[in-house]
Design a protein around this motif. Structure first.
Motif, PDB file in Angstrom:
ATOM      1  N   GLU A  72       0.767  -1.142  -0.159  1.00  0.00           N
ATOM      2  CA  GLU A  72      -0.002  -0.086  -0.224  1.00  0.00           C
ATOM      3  C   GLU A  72       0.692   1.620   0.114  1.00  0.00           C
ATOM      4  O   GLU A  72       2.464   0.911   0.079  1.00  0.00           O
ATOM      5  CB  GLU A  72      -0.702  -0.047   1.340  1.00  0.00           C
ATOM      6  N   LEU A  73       0.385   2.554  -0.327  1.00  0.00           N
ATOM      7  CA  LEU A  73       0.976   3.444  -1.066  1.00  0.00           C
ATOM      8  C   LEU A  73       1.794   4.170   0.998  1.00  0.00           C
ATOM      9  O   LEU A  73       0.727   4.115   1.421  1.00  0.00           O
ATOM     10  CB  LEU A  73       0.030   4.638  -1.560  1.00  0.00           C
ATOM     11  N   GLY A  74       2.910   4.707   0.765  1.00  0.00           N
ATOM     12  CA  GLY A  74       3.734   4.730   2.492  1.00  0.00           C
ATOM     13  C   GLY A  74       4.972   5.069   1.830  1.00  0.00           C
ATOM     14  O   GLY A  74       5.309   4.241   1.380  1.00  0.00           O
ATOM     15  N   GLY A  75       5.711   5.536   3.128  1.00  0.00           N
ATOM     16  CA  GLY A  75       7.154   5.929   3.495  1.00  0.00           C
ATOM     17  C   GLY A  75       8.081   5.060   3.063  1.00  0.00           C
ATOM     18  O   GLY A  75       8.324   4.741   3.003  1.00  0.00           O
ATOM     19  N   ALA A  76       7.379   4.123   4.549  1.00  0.00           N
ATOM     20  CA  ALA A  76       8.557   2.588   4.303  1.00  0.00           C
ATOM     21  C   ALA A  76       8.680   2.200   3.061  1.00  0.00           C
ATOM     22  O   ALA A  76       9.253   1.114   2.502  1.00  0.00           O
ATOM     23  CB  ALA A  76       7.926   1.385   5.778  1.00  0.00           C
TER      24      ALA A  76
ATOM     25  N   SER B  68      15.160 -10.754  -1.873  1.00  0.00           N
ATOM     26  CA  SER B  68      13.131 -10.715  -2.045  1.00  0.00           C
ATOM     27  C   SER B  68      12.206 -10.191  -1.790  1.00  0.00           C
ATOM     28  O   SER B  68      12.641  -9.256  -0.066  1.00  0.00           O
ATOM     29  CB  SER B  68      13.213 -12.165  -1.762  1.00  0.00           C
ATOM     30  N   LEU B  69      11.148  -9.077  -1.601  1.00  0.00           N
ATOM     31  CA  LEU B  69      10.672  -9.107  -1.160  1.00  0.00           C
ATOM     32  C   LEU B  69       9.166  -9.750  -0.600  1.00  0.00           C
ATOM     33  O   LEU B  69       8.677 -10.505  -0.973  1.00  0.00           O
ATOM     34  CB  LEU B  69       9.724  -7.852  -1.457  1.00  0.00           C
ATOM     35  N   TRP B  70       9.075  -9.890   1.317  1.00  0.00           N
ATOM     36  CA  TRP B  70       8.236 -11.104   1.649  1.00  0.00           C
ATOM     37  C   TRP B  70       7.145  -9.802   2.051  1.00  0.00           C
ATOM     38  O   TRP B  70       7.651  -8.982   2.671  1.00  0.00           O
ATOM     39  CB  TRP B  70       9.101 -11.223   2.748  1.00  0.00           C
ATOM     40  N   CYS B  71       5.812 -10.212   1.924  1.00  0.00           N
ATOM     41  CA  CYS B  71       4.694  -9.539   2.522  1.00  0.00           C
ATOM     42  C   CYS B  71       3.662  -9.808   3.430  1.00  0.00           C
ATOM     43  O   CYS B  71       3.267 -10.931   2.597  1.00  0.00           O
ATOM     44  CB  CYS B  71       4.333  -8.469   1.283  1.00  0.00           C
ATOM     45  N   PHE B  72       3.365  -9.482   4.381  1.00  0.00           N
ATOM     46  CA  PHE B  72       2.137  -9.833   5.162  1.00  0.00           C
ATOM     47  C   PHE B  72       1.016 -10.267   4.388  1.00  0.00           C
ATOM     48  O   PHE B  72       0.426 -11.235   4.325  1.00  0.00           O
ATOM     49  CB  PHE B  72       1.287  -8.869   5.891  1.00  0.00           C
ATOM     50  N   ARG B  73       0.330  -9.238   3.322  1.00  0.00           N
ATOM     51  CA  ARG B  73      -0.450  -9.054   2.628  1.00  0.00           C
ATOM     52  C   ARG B  73       0.547  -9.151   1.055  1.00  0.00           C
ATOM     53  O   ARG B  73       0.507  -7.536   0.773  1.00  0.00           O
ATOM     54  CB  ARG B  73      -1.183  -8.605   2.624  1.00  0.00           C
ATOM     55  N   LYS B  74       0.086  -9.344  -0.556  1.00  0.00           N
ATOM     56  CA  LYS B  74       0.476  -8.951  -1.510  1.00  0.00           C
ATOM     57  C   LYS B  74      -0.399  -8.612  -2.100  1.00  0.00           C
ATOM     58  O   LYS B  74      -1.327  -8.897  -2.716  1.00  0.00           O
ATOM     59  CB  LYS B  74       0.672 -10.536  -2.176  1.00  0.00           C
ATOM     60  N   LYS B  75      -0.649  -6.941  -1.466  1.00  0.00           N
ATOM     61  CA  LYS B  75      -1.386  -6.073  -2.362  1.00  0.00           C
ATOM     62  C   LYS B  75      -1.138  -4.755  -2.513  1.00  0.00           C
ATOM     63  O   LYS B  75       0.009  -4.633  -1.417  1.00  0.00           O
ATOM     64  CB  LYS B  75      -2.742  -6.262  -1.709  1.00  0.00           C
ATOM     65  N   GLY B  76      -1.661  -4.133  -2.839  1.00  0.00           N
ATOM     66  CA  GLY B  76      -1.318  -2.509  -2.748  1.00  0.00           C
ATOM     67  C   GLY B  76      -1.126  -2.260  -3.893  1.00  0.00           C
ATOM     68  O   GLY B  76      -0.695  -2.432  -5.577  1.00  0.00           O
ATOM     69  N   GLU B  77      -0.939  -0.076  -4.287  1.00  0.00           N
ATOM     70  CA  GLU B  77      -0.436   0.460  -5.679  1.00  0.00           C
ATOM     71  C   GLU B  77       0.554  -0.266  -5.722  1.00  0.00           C
ATOM     72  O   GLU B  77       1.481   0.601  -6.975  1.00  0.00           O
ATOM     73  CB  GLU B  77      -0.892   1.622  -4.895  1.00  0.00           C
ATOM     74  N   LEU B  78       1.678  -0.590  -5.410  1.00  0.00           N
ATOM     75  CA  LEU B  78       2.872   0.100  -5.331  1.00  0.00           C
ATOM     76  C   LEU B  78       3.036  -1.931  -6.021  1.00  0.00           C
ATOM     77  O   LEU B  78       4.580  -1.865  -6.124  1.00  0.00           O
ATOM     78  CB  LEU B  78       3.710   0.702  -3.720  1.00  0.00           C
TER      79      LEU B  78
END
Length: 85
Positions: A17-21, A40-50
């Motif tokens: 999601e759109l944010g500073g970090a 590698s990039l691990w996301c709690f939830r793979k969603k968001g504008e970025l």
């Protein structure tokens, strides 16, 4: 002779999601600072504008975690499987 083995490195974010970090992490992944890494990039939830601006060479994993406890369980399993450096 220089060691050319890349270091397996994980960047962890709640989502894209759109944010500073999130923006800062993507900027880091997009520049030469990671040339000696295998990021590698691990996301709690793979969603968001970025999500659409993640560099193609970076793998993005979805931990499918809705709560902090689920995230910890998913992280432990993923670390055991992938063994980042």
């Amino acid at each position: 002779m220089q060691n050319t083995a890349k270091v397996n490195t994980v960047f962890l974010l709640p989502s894209l999601e759109l944010g500073g970090a999130e923006k800062t992490t993507l900027n880091l992944l997009s520049n030469d600072a990671v040339k000696d890494l295998n990021p590698s990039l691990w996301c709690f939830r793979k969603k968001g504008e970025l999500l659409s601006v993640v560099p193609d060479e970076i793998s993005v994993s979805d931990l499918e975690a809705f709560t902090a406890i689920q995230a910890v369980r998913s992280l432990i399993a993923k670390v055991r499987l992938n063994r980042p450096s």
